[in-house]
Design an enzyme around this catalytic site. Structure first.
Site, short mmCIF file in Angstrom:
data_model
loop_
_atom_site.label_atom_id
_atom_site.label_comp_id
_atom_site.label_asym_id
_atom_site.label_seq_id
_atom_site.Cartn_x
_atom_site.Cartn_y
_atom_site.Cartn_z
N LYS A 112 43.33 48.49 38.65
CA LYS A 112 42.04 47.82 38.49
C LYS A 112 40.89 48.82 38.53
O LYS A 112 39.89 48.63 37.86
CB LYS A 112 41.87 46.73 39.55
CG LYS A 112 42.80 45.54 39.32
CD LYS A 112 42.48 44.38 40.22
CE LYS A 112 43.43 43.21 39.91
NZ LYS A 112 43.28 42.11 40.86
N LYS A 194 52.48 42.11 32.10
CA LYS A 194 52.60 40.76 32.69
C LYS A 194 51.51 39.85 32.13
O LYS A 194 50.45 40.32 31.69
CB LYS A 194 52.54 40.81 34.22
CG LYS A 194 51.22 41.27 34.76
CD LYS A 194 51.12 41.11 36.27
CE LYS A 194 49.68 41.41 36.66
NZ LYS A 194 49.30 41.21 38.00
N LYS A 197 45.33 37.05 33.94
CA LYS A 197 44.07 36.31 33.80
C LYS A 197 43.02 37.18 33.13
O LYS A 197 42.15 36.67 32.43
CB LYS A 197 43.52 35.97 35.19
CG LYS A 197 44.33 35.00 36.00
CD LYS A 197 43.56 34.68 37.29
CE LYS A 197 44.44 34.79 38.49
NZ LYS A 197 43.75 34.71 39.76
P1 TYM Z 1 46.27 36.29 41.92
O1 TYM Z 1 45.11 35.38 42.01
O2 TYM Z 1 46.16 37.49 41.03
O3 TYM Z 1 47.55 35.50 41.46
C1 TYM Z 1 47.96 34.33 42.10
C2 TYM Z 1 49.48 34.28 42.22
O4 TYM Z 1 50.08 34.31 40.92
C3 TYM Z 1 51.07 35.33 40.88
N1 TYM Z 1 51.10 35.87 39.50
C4 TYM Z 1 52.18 35.86 38.71
N2 TYM Z 1 53.43 35.40 38.91
C5 TYM Z 1 54.31 35.51 37.88
N3 TYM Z 1 53.99 36.07 36.69
C6 TYM Z 1 52.75 36.55 36.44
N4 TYM Z 1 52.45 37.09 35.26
C7 TYM Z 1 51.77 36.45 37.49
N5 TYM Z 1 50.48 36.80 37.59
C8 TYM Z 1 50.08 36.45 38.83
C9 TYM Z 1 50.61 36.35 41.90
O5 TYM Z 1 51.67 37.17 42.32
C10 TYM Z 1 50.06 35.47 43.00
O6 TYM Z 1 51.10 35.01 43.85
N6 TYM Z 1 46.05 39.04 46.06
C11 TYM Z 1 46.43 37.75 45.54
C12 TYM Z 1 45.71 36.59 46.21
C13 TYM Z 1 45.78 36.60 47.71
C14 TYM Z 1 46.92 36.25 48.47
C15 TYM Z 1 46.48 36.37 49.84
C16 TYM Z 1 48.20 35.84 48.15
C17 TYM Z 1 44.78 36.91 48.57
N7 TYM Z 1 45.19 36.75 49.85
C18 TYM Z 1 47.36 36.10 50.88
C19 TYM Z 1 49.08 35.59 49.23
C20 TYM Z 1 48.66 35.72 50.55
C21 TYM Z 1 46.09 37.68 44.07
O7 TYM Z 1 45.22 38.37 43.61
O8 TYM Z 1 46.72 36.75 43.38
#
Ligand code: TYM
Length: 327
Positions: A112, A194, A197
């Site tokens: 990022k 992958k 978003k």
């Molecule tokens: P974020 O918002 O990027 O994504 C949310 C969740 O979606 C999963 N994900 C995917 N799974 C499968 N294939 C994909 N292409 C894909 N893209 C995203 C991510 O692994 C995630 O589970 N840091 C985290 C948010 C967060 C969090 C936490 C999660 C903040 N605090 C505490 C768990 C526990 C994030 O940016 O997810």
């Protein structure tokens, strides 16, 4: 103490099928086995520039997505991260046991940071410490996420181990829950990346609020591999990705999926995949749109109160252990 799960999604634009299949979908099943906390992590979102009005609206929409996916507010605690000040407080406290070198090593930070170039925000570096605070604040046992969050959970464990060693046994050590299928849904227009978003080109993702025509068009244009056989095969990532999405949406086993497509061509795969996706999306989107503003406000304020009840004593304990509690 009951076993707990915690997870969250950032309220950035374009939530997609990967977020659902990799994470949210699993929460729905796990919520009956664990005491569950599902958070809209809006403080994480400001690690990249955001339009304030859009961020506020999206924060509520992500909570709607949790509900539409089947997270049950009677069973699970659904809340907004910034409503529980203890998240930011614990993050600062954990900065006292986190090393700069650990943060600089995080692959998501490196990726990022490349995109933000010379304007890399300080928050982007601290992002995993806030995530550790989210998780440790609830004495979480299990964190259901997609594959890309694994490294952050490992760091969370390292931070907890160090805190426990230096200040006395305080935090439980969380484990990641990463599904065997769906943990890494790939982009439809480039199966080496992958589904994301933040990808500028929307063709690579099926957004959770895409309409039927858009879904049809995106699958029609999806990249395929050479060859004609339709089966799971790591050396053919595009077809394997489409089959994984199909498998998860239909609830079939891998063998049933392969049997279903035996002797059929790519056009048939895309057409059945489109139908399965639309069949999932239609009721999902109906539920999304049917959740009223007042109802949502009530759910989120109940969630905030339940979350704070657990978070507050933990922060107090951490401060006491660090020698910085008030009188
Ligand atoms: P974020 O918002 O990027 O994504 C949310 C969740 O979606 C999963 N994900 C995917 N799974 C499968 N294939 C994909 N292409 C894909 N893209 C995203 C991510 O692994 C995630 O589970 N840091 C985290 C948010 C967060 C969090 C936490 C999660 C903040 N605090 C505490 C768990 C526990 C994030 O940016 O997810």
């Amino acid at each position: 103490m009951p076993k707990r799960i915690f997870s969250g999604v950032q309220p950035t634009a374009n939530l997609h099928l990967g977020n659902y299949l990799g994470a949210i979908r699993n929460w729905v099943g796990l919520q009956h086995e664990y005491e569950s906390f599902f958070c809209v992590v809006n403080l994480h979102a400001i690690t990249a520039p955001q339009d304030p009005r859009e961020l506020a609206a999206r924060t509520r929409d992500v909570a709607r997505i949790y509900l539409a996916a089947g997270v049950d507010p009677q069973v699970s605690t659904i809340f907004v991260q910034s409503d529980v000040h203890e998240h930011a407080e614990l993050e600062w406290l954990l900065n006292g046991v986190t090393r700069l070198s650990e943060l600089e090593r995080m692959t998501q930070f490196k990726d990022k940071a490349k995109k933000q170039r010379e304007n890399v925000l300080a928050g982007l570096l601290m992002y995993p410490v806030l995530m550790a605070a989210d998780i440790l604040l609830y004495q979480t046992d299990l964190v259901p996420v997609g594959h890309d969050q694994k490294q952050h959970i490992e760091l969370t464990r390292d931070i907890a181990v160090r805190f426990n060693r230096d200040y006395g046994e305080t935090f439980r050590l969380p484990e990641p829950f990463i599904p065997k299928v769906g943990a890494k849904i790939m982009s439809l227009d480039d199966p080496s990346k992958k589904m994301s978003k933040s990808d500028e080109n929307p063709a690579g993702r099926i957004a959770l609020l895409d309409d039927a025509d858009t879904i049809r068009r995106k699958f029609k244009r999806a990249v395929t591999d050479s060859g004609t056989e339709i089966r799971f095969d790591e050396s053919r990532p595009a077809i394997t990705n489409l089959l994984s999405i199909y498998q998860l949406l239909t609830g079939k086993t891998a063998a049933e999926v392969e049997a279903n497509f035996e002797g059929k061509g790519y056009a048939q795969l895309k057409s059945e995949l489109t139908d399965a996706t639309i069949e999932f999306m239609r009721p999902f989107q109906e539920r999304f749109h049917s959740i009223g503003d007042e109802e949502l406000t009530r759910i989120l304020s109940d969630g905030r109160d339940r979350a704070r009840e657990i978070a507050r004593p933990i922060v107090r304990e951490v401060m006491k252990r660090m020698g910085i509690a008030g009188a």
